[in-house]
Design a protein around this motif. Structure first.
Motif, PDB file in Angstrom:
ATOM      1  N   ILE A  87       0.839  -1.207   0.000  1.00  0.00           N
ATOM      2  CA  ILE A  87       0.000   0.000   0.000  1.00  0.00           C
ATOM      3  C   ILE A  87       0.873   1.256   0.000  1.00  0.00           C
ATOM      4  CG2 ILE A  87      -1.661   1.349   1.354  1.00  0.00           C
ATOM      5  CD1 ILE A  87      -2.735  -1.357   2.415  1.00  0.00           C
ATOM      6  N   PHE A  88       1.900   1.264   0.863  1.00  0.00           N
ATOM      7  CA  PHE A  88       2.761   2.445   0.983  1.00  0.00           C
ATOM      8  C   PHE A  88       3.547   2.690  -0.298  1.00  0.00           C
ATOM      9  CE2 PHE A  88       6.865   4.362   1.875  1.00  0.00           C
ATOM     10  CZ  PHE A  88       6.500   5.497   2.582  1.00  0.00           C
ATOM     11  N   GLU A  89       4.164   1.648  -0.855  1.00  0.00           N
ATOM     12  CA  GLU A  89       5.055   1.832  -1.998  1.00  0.00           C
ATOM     13  C   GLU A  89       4.303   2.104  -3.290  1.00  0.00           C
ATOM     14  OE1 GLU A  89       7.767  -1.476  -2.020  1.00  0.00           O
ATOM     15  OE2 GLU A  89       8.944  -0.657  -0.346  1.00  0.00           O
ATOM     16  N   ARG A  90       3.016   1.864  -3.320  1.00  0.00           N
ATOM     17  CA  ARG A  90       2.213   2.278  -4.468  1.00  0.00           C
ATOM     18  C   ARG A  90       2.063   3.793  -4.516  1.00  0.00           C
ATOM     19  NH1 ARG A  90      -2.622  -2.218  -3.944  1.00  0.00           N
ATOM     20  NH2 ARG A  90      -1.580  -3.916  -5.087  1.00  0.00           N
ATOM     21  N   LYS A  91       2.185   4.425  -3.350  1.00  0.00           N
ATOM     22  CA  LYS A  91       1.977   5.879  -3.257  1.00  0.00           C
ATOM     23  C   LYS A  91       3.261   6.672  -3.084  1.00  0.00           C
ATOM     24  CE  LYS A  91      -0.921   5.558   0.232  1.00  0.00           C
ATOM     25  NZ  LYS A  91      -1.866   6.041   1.275  1.00  0.00           N
ATOM     26  N   HIS A  92       4.348   6.001  -2.627  1.00  0.00           N
ATOM     27  CA  HIS A  92       5.573   6.725  -2.300  1.00  0.00           C
ATOM     28  C   HIS A  92       6.783   6.030  -2.897  1.00  0.00           C
ATOM     29  CE1 HIS A  92       3.269   8.989   0.750  1.00  0.00           C
ATOM     30  NE2 HIS A  92       2.736   7.816   1.062  1.00  0.00           N
ATOM     31  N   ASP A  93       7.669   6.814  -3.513  1.00  0.00           N
ATOM     32  CA  ASP A  93       8.912   6.281  -4.047  1.00  0.00           C
ATOM     33  C   ASP A  93      10.002   6.408  -2.982  1.00  0.00           C
ATOM     34  OD1 ASP A  93      10.773   5.222  -5.763  1.00  0.00           O
ATOM     35  OD2 ASP A  93      11.186   7.130  -6.789  1.00  0.00           O
ATOM     36  N   VAL A  94       9.776   5.732  -1.852  1.00  0.00           N
ATOM     37  CA  VAL A  94      10.682   5.791  -0.712  1.00  0.00           C
ATOM     38  C   VAL A  94      10.884   4.366  -0.210  1.00  0.00           C
ATOM     39  CG1 VAL A  94      11.059   6.713   1.608  1.00  0.00           C
ATOM     40  CG2 VAL A  94       9.813   8.080  -0.077  1.00  0.00           C
ATOM     41  N   LYS A  95      12.135   4.026   0.094  1.00  0.00           N
ATOM     42  CA  LYS A  95      12.431   2.702   0.633  1.00  0.00           C
ATOM     43  C   LYS A  95      12.647   2.823   2.139  1.00  0.00           C
ATOM     44  CE  LYS A  95      12.323   0.994  -3.467  1.00  0.00           C
ATOM     45  NZ  LYS A  95      11.090   0.300  -3.909  1.00  0.00           N
ATOM     46  N   LEU A  96      11.912   2.020   2.887  1.00  0.00           N
ATOM     47  CA  LEU A  96      11.948   2.100   4.342  1.00  0.00           C
ATOM     48  C   LEU A  96      12.214   0.737   4.963  1.00  0.00           C
ATOM     49  CD1 LEU A  96       8.706   4.217   4.997  1.00  0.00           C
ATOM     50  CD2 LEU A  96      11.058   5.087   4.845  1.00  0.00           C
ATOM     51  N   ILE A 167      10.911   3.245  12.229  1.00  0.00           N
ATOM     52  CA  ILE A 167      10.895   3.571  10.807  1.00  0.00           C
ATOM     53  C   ILE A 167      12.254   4.150  10.429  1.00  0.00           C
ATOM     54  CG2 ILE A 167       9.732   4.849   8.972  1.00  0.00           C
ATOM     55  CD1 ILE A 167       7.402   5.274  10.967  1.00  0.00           C
ATOM     56  N   LYS A 168      12.914   3.547   9.441  1.00  0.00           N
ATOM     57  CA  LYS A 168      14.205   4.054   8.974  1.00  0.00           C
ATOM     58  C   LYS A 168      14.158   4.240   7.469  1.00  0.00           C
ATOM     59  CE  LYS A 168      19.194   3.228   9.164  1.00  0.00           C
ATOM     60  NZ  LYS A 168      20.266   2.321   9.642  1.00  0.00           N
ATOM     61  N   ASN A 169      14.630   5.390   7.004  1.00  0.00           N
ATOM     62  CA  ASN A 169      14.672   5.692   5.584  1.00  0.00           C
ATOM     63  C   ASN A 169      15.971   5.136   4.996  1.00  0.00           C
ATOM     64  OD1 ASN A 169      14.785   6.874   3.021  1.00  0.00           O
ATOM     65  ND2 ASN A 169      13.712   8.706   3.700  1.00  0.00           N
ATOM     66  N   VAL A 170      15.855   4.194   4.067  1.00  0.00           N
ATOM     67  CA  VAL A 170      17.034   3.589   3.448  1.00  0.00           C
ATOM     68  C   VAL A 170      17.055   3.849   1.944  1.00  0.00           C
ATOM     69  CG1 VAL A 170      17.318   1.802   5.198  1.00  0.00           C
ATOM     70  CG2 VAL A 170      15.827   1.367   3.243  1.00  0.00           C
ATOM     71  N   TYR A 175      17.986  -1.494  -2.391  1.00  0.00           N
ATOM     72  CA  TYR A 175      17.134  -1.617  -3.564  1.00  0.00           C
ATOM     73  C   TYR A 175      15.685  -1.869  -3.178  1.00  0.00           C
ATOM     74  CZ  TYR A 175      21.483  -2.027  -6.193  1.00  0.00           C
ATOM     75  OH  TYR A 175      22.717  -1.797  -6.739  1.00  0.00           O
ATOM     76  N   GLU A 176      15.480  -2.530  -2.041  1.00  0.00           N
ATOM     77  CA  GLU A 176      14.138  -2.852  -1.584  1.00  0.00           C
ATOM     78  C   GLU A 176      13.988  -2.488  -0.115  1.00  0.00           C
ATOM     79  OE1 GLU A 176      13.608  -7.018  -2.328  1.00  0.00           O
ATOM     80  OE2 GLU A 176      13.018  -6.689  -4.410  1.00  0.00           O
ATOM     81  N   GLY A 177      12.751  -2.131   0.272  1.00  0.00           N
ATOM     82  CA  GLY A 177      12.466  -1.878   1.672  1.00  0.00           C
ATOM     83  C   GLY A 177      12.203  -3.178   2.408  1.00  0.00           C
ATOM     84  N   LEU A 178      12.137  -3.090   3.726  1.00  0.00           N
ATOM     85  CA  LEU A 178      11.843  -4.248   4.568  1.00  0.00           C
ATOM     86  C   LEU A 178      10.816  -3.837   5.601  1.00  0.00           C
ATOM     87  CD1 LEU A 178      12.341  -7.090   5.720  1.00  0.00           C
ATOM     88  CD2 LEU A 178      14.208  -6.109   7.060  1.00  0.00           C
ATOM     89  N   TRP A 179       9.667  -4.475   5.565  1.00  0.00           N
ATOM     90  CA  TRP A 179       8.606  -4.237   6.546  1.00  0.00           C
ATOM     91  C   TRP A 179       8.371  -5.563   7.264  1.00  0.00           C
ATOM     92  CZ3 TRP A 179       4.646   0.057   6.014  1.00  0.00           C
ATOM     93  CH2 TRP A 179       5.126   1.093   5.202  1.00  0.00           C
ATOM     94  N   TYR A 180       8.569  -5.592   8.567  1.00  0.00           N
ATOM     95  CA  TYR A 180       8.423  -6.849   9.286  1.00  0.00           C
ATOM     96  C   TYR A 180       7.873  -6.603  10.686  1.00  0.00           C
ATOM     97  CZ  TYR A 180      12.822  -5.856  11.767  1.00  0.00           C
ATOM     98  OH  TYR A 180      13.804  -5.287  12.531  1.00  0.00           O
TER      99      TYR A 180
END
Length: 270
Positions: A87-96, A167-170, A175-180
């Motif tokens: 949901i988040f990455e569909r709206k934001h070009d940010v890797k977290l 929450i950390k901005n990477v 190349y990819e975010g990690l949500w866990y």
């Protein structure tokens, strides 16, 4: 069945890539080189004209632990966090890197519901987490925010069943975010016994690893949030300072919740 296995393997590989990247960023002595995914061990690192084999393992309760349906709960949380990330990455070009700490009571609630109601709750949680992340989004790469019940970055009263969100901005680094997600008291405490158990389990497989490796490393991953009632600093300190028997060239304990890396003392078998 094959598609399910493939999907599960894809999730496992993605998670392991995120872990090795996180470990690499926290380990100052990690050699500079190229990493490739492997099977036995999990990764191969080409650096300094040497080949390093790197195996990952986690401290957690085994599947046969009957007091807690760990597999079902892990699957629920994994799907929940994957939904939130999508949901988040569909709206934001940010890797977290988004790490959500749920309370233990969540399992008691979810386990009593049918599939339809579980899906509804999962979607509600995913949307709530996305909203919290969007309202507390670190703008700069490398910045990390912690949202808890006293944090200036978040609600004073987090939603029921959520204790803490990191929450950390990477962006630009990964190349990819990690949500866990994690549950503190269902993670096996760090102790001499728990580390020894993991070493013995992996030692049996060491001879099957890639024989071309010049060194074999083992990274033991621990997710013990310090607020956890199961965390015992005495047993944790004993585990870090203890000398173990192992034929791995290096054995690390990686505490993901605080980003600490400890190199264990080891002696090889005769």
């Amino acid at each position: 069945m094959c598609s399910e296995i493939s999907h599960n393997q894809e999730k496992k590989d993605k998670r392991e890539w995120a872990i090795i990247q996180t470990f690499r960023s926290y380990c100052p002595d990690f050699p500079i080189g190229d990493i490739e995914k492997s099977e036995a061990p999990d990764f191969l690192l080409h650096a300094n004209n040497r080949l390093y084999g790197i195996e990952l393992t986690e401290l957690k309760y085994e599947r046969e632990d009957k007091e807690f349906n760990l597999r079902a709960h892990e699957d629920f949380l994994s799907s929940l966090m994957q939904d939130a990330q999508t949901i988040f990455e569909r709206k934001h070009d940010v890797k977290l890197v988004v790490d959500v700490h749920f309370s233990n009571e969540l399992n008691d609630t979810v386990s009593t519901l049918d599939d339809d109601m579980r899906n509804i709750i999962r979607q509600d949680f995913a949307e709530t987490i996305v909203k919290l992340v969007e309202e507390n989004l670190p703008e700069a790469t490398g910045i990390q925010y912690k949202i808890d019940r006293t944090s200036k970055y978040g609600y004073h009263n987090l939603p029921n069943k959520i204790e803490c969100i990191n929450i950390k901005n990477v962006t630009g680094r990964w190349y990819e975010g990690l949500w866990y997600a994690a549950i503190s008291t269902k993670v096996k405490p760090l102790s001499v016994a728990s580390v020894s158990q993991r070493l013995i389990a992996k030692e049996c497989k060491l001879r099957k690893y890639n024989p071309a490796c010049d060194e074999q490393w083992l990274i033991i991953i621990q997710n013990s949030f310090l607020m956890s009632s199961s965390y015992n600093p005495l047993t944790a300190n004993e585990a870090i300072s203890h000398t173990y028997r192992s034929n791995f060239d290096k054995v690390f304990v990686f505490e993901r919740s605080v980003g600490s890396v400890s190199l264990l003392n080891t002696e090889k078998y005769d």
